[in-house]
Design an enzyme around this catalytic site. Sequence first.
Site, short mmCIF file in Angstrom:
data_model
loop_
_atom_site.label_atom_id
_atom_site.label_comp_id
_atom_site.label_asym_id
_atom_site.label_seq_id
_atom_site.Cartn_x
_atom_site.Cartn_y
_atom_site.Cartn_z
N PRO A 61 0.83 -1.21 0.00
CA PRO A 61 0.00 0.00 0.00
C PRO A 61 0.86 1.26 0.00
CG PRO A 61 -0.63 -1.50 1.78
CD PRO A 61 0.62 -2.05 1.18
N VAL B 41 2.27 4.98 -2.20
CA VAL B 41 2.64 5.48 -3.53
C VAL B 41 3.70 4.56 -4.13
CG1 VAL B 41 3.59 7.46 -4.77
CG2 VAL B 41 2.18 7.83 -2.74
N GLY C 219 6.90 3.16 -5.92
CA GLY C 219 8.24 3.72 -6.03
C GLY C 219 8.67 3.87 -7.48
N MET C 220 9.53 4.84 -7.74
CA MET C 220 10.07 5.00 -9.09
C MET C 220 11.31 4.12 -9.26
SD MET C 220 9.69 9.07 -9.66
CE MET C 220 9.66 9.63 -7.99
N ASP D 96 15.87 -1.26 9.16
CA ASP D 96 16.96 -2.15 8.75
C ASP D 96 16.55 -2.93 7.50
OD1 ASP D 96 19.38 -3.36 8.85
OD2 ASP D 96 18.93 -4.73 10.49
#
Length: 587
Positions: free
Chosen positions: A329, A331, A333-334, A384
């Site tokens: 869930p 936005v 990622g590019m 991490d």
Amino acid sequence: MHPFTTEQQVSHKLARAILAGFESMFAEFLNITLGAQSRFERAAWQEVQDAMRQRLQVYENKVKLVCEAVKVIAYRELDHSDVWHRAKNDYAQLVADHENALIAQTFFNSIYGSLLGQQKIRDVHRFILQEKYRPEPRSTDSILYQLTETEGIIGSLRQVLNVFPLRIPFENLERDLKAAHRVLEKINPELLTRQNDTIEFGRSLFFRNKAAYIVGRLIDPSSGEHLPFAITLLNRKNNDGDTCLYLDAFIIGEEQLSKLFGFARSYFMVDTDQPVRYVDYLCRLLPNKERFELFNAIGFIKHAKTEFYRFKVDYTKRMPGTTKYVSAPGVRGMVMLVFTTPDSDYVYKVIRDRFRPPKTSNRQEVMAKYDFVKQADRVGRLVDTHEFNYLAFDRQRFSPELLEEMTSEVADSITLSGNALILRHVYVERKVTPLNLYIKEASEQALEQVIDDYGTTIKQLAAANIFPGDMLIKNFGVTRWGRVVFYDYDEICPLTDCHFRTLPKPDNEIDALSEQPWFDIGEDDVFPEQFPVFFAGHHEAKKYFDCLHHDLYSVEFWKKTQEVIKSGTLVDVYPYKKEWRLKHFNA
Ligand SMILES: Nc1ncnc2c1ncn2[C@@H]1O[C@H](COP(=O)(O)OP(=O)(O)OP(=O)(O)O)[C@@H](O)[C@H]1O
């Protein structure tokens, strides 16, 4: 007649060489760890940071050396499957009664994987899933002390502290014990009335950053109920300029201890040659933490991966057939394709084959950034990551949409083989709630709190010489304890590498109205006045941030922090709430 064939002999030699390599790796790891007490006593904080980084290198350096030796020993038989199969069985016998057999087995896996390529790995060649190589519960008596509480909890605290022969004296132990009494009166008064509890605690101190911790539990002998605790020791110079100890906190309860062992903190140095027993013990104190998290917490990050793999396989077996891996869930990622299952506590992050604009970096640069985080003091604010090569999944478990996205976006990182989907490279991270989603649901009070913590996170990272790069709120998450952490590492860098600037003033109307920057911008230039854009569309959040952390919009704040870092000052970060700190109660 010679009892062995050449192949049998080679197998046995391989097993011996790998075991010798393991012992040597463990000794180096331990030597660095054993120095933790003296570094603490001397307040040698820079050495603490260096030792932490050095210890992270020990395992991989040793694997490289042992691989070279093994290549010579194995010679023509290097890629003979049956030689390795027998070597594994010989090795299993050699380590059968070894105190740290589990970690030694992981070391064997690492050598085999490094030499033969992970793709060739089969279970007959490594120690992972077979039942007989799974951890068995063992006694933890040898790593623990027990005392019976006869003088009340504060008296017992005095006794516990006297067990550890540190080189520096307490500044004023009686003052600290009185303060501990006052804290308990406020936070858990019932404990002050308890009698005859057993106090059990680890014989080794847990060192991390500027603190030493005693970790244990209080056991009620009649009901058997227990309550985990940690005692924090810090040091400082007294009025005469001598370094002295003081008690900073007496933390009680599973929730508090769990935070101390949180996944966004650096690894402890526990001066023990029985780490597996420590993990067994910590599992008892923190039943909600997985074994791999605890191996990780005490710095055995490679073995933690073996334990994680076992956990993942068992978890997948228990997953209902209808549960599928889906996009995480938040936005998209590019740079990263991120997936999870709705119930899982973990996310898997795979580097995309091509990055969407405006991202200009490449795979190697992204991996270097993730590596930078692994080496950094994460001050409880950077999640991490666990890096895996060739992590196998059941292909049927992926939702059709995700599978389609993966085959088009991360084709370079996956191999499809029968029912298996193998990720050639993936980072596993603890799942948190993306901050942009969290604030949508948050009450006014929760919003103010989390935005305050978001600003504090940026400040604590800055003080630890870490600049997140991309501070949009979608790149931060909220843990189950409501703490803000950062997880998007592809633009992270040392704060001291940044060049903070004020925005130049336009001297003509065309420049003033231009949508594009009309002045030269260097690669490392950062304009804090532009930070309000991080809140695009979140007016309420911005309102709180403006009020609580306005200083982050000024160049002065960042430049001053850089100066402090350059002067060698290391930040103090307390992994527990202010209320638990005794200094607030000192008379
Ligand atoms: N540890 C995590 N827990 C929960 N969700 C996560 C976690 N890490 C990433 N995500 C989700 O995946 C999305 C993409 O992750 P991430 O920001 O790491 O990718 P990225 O490609 O580096 O992003 P960007 O395009 O901003 O550089 C996040 O916006 C978030 O929704």
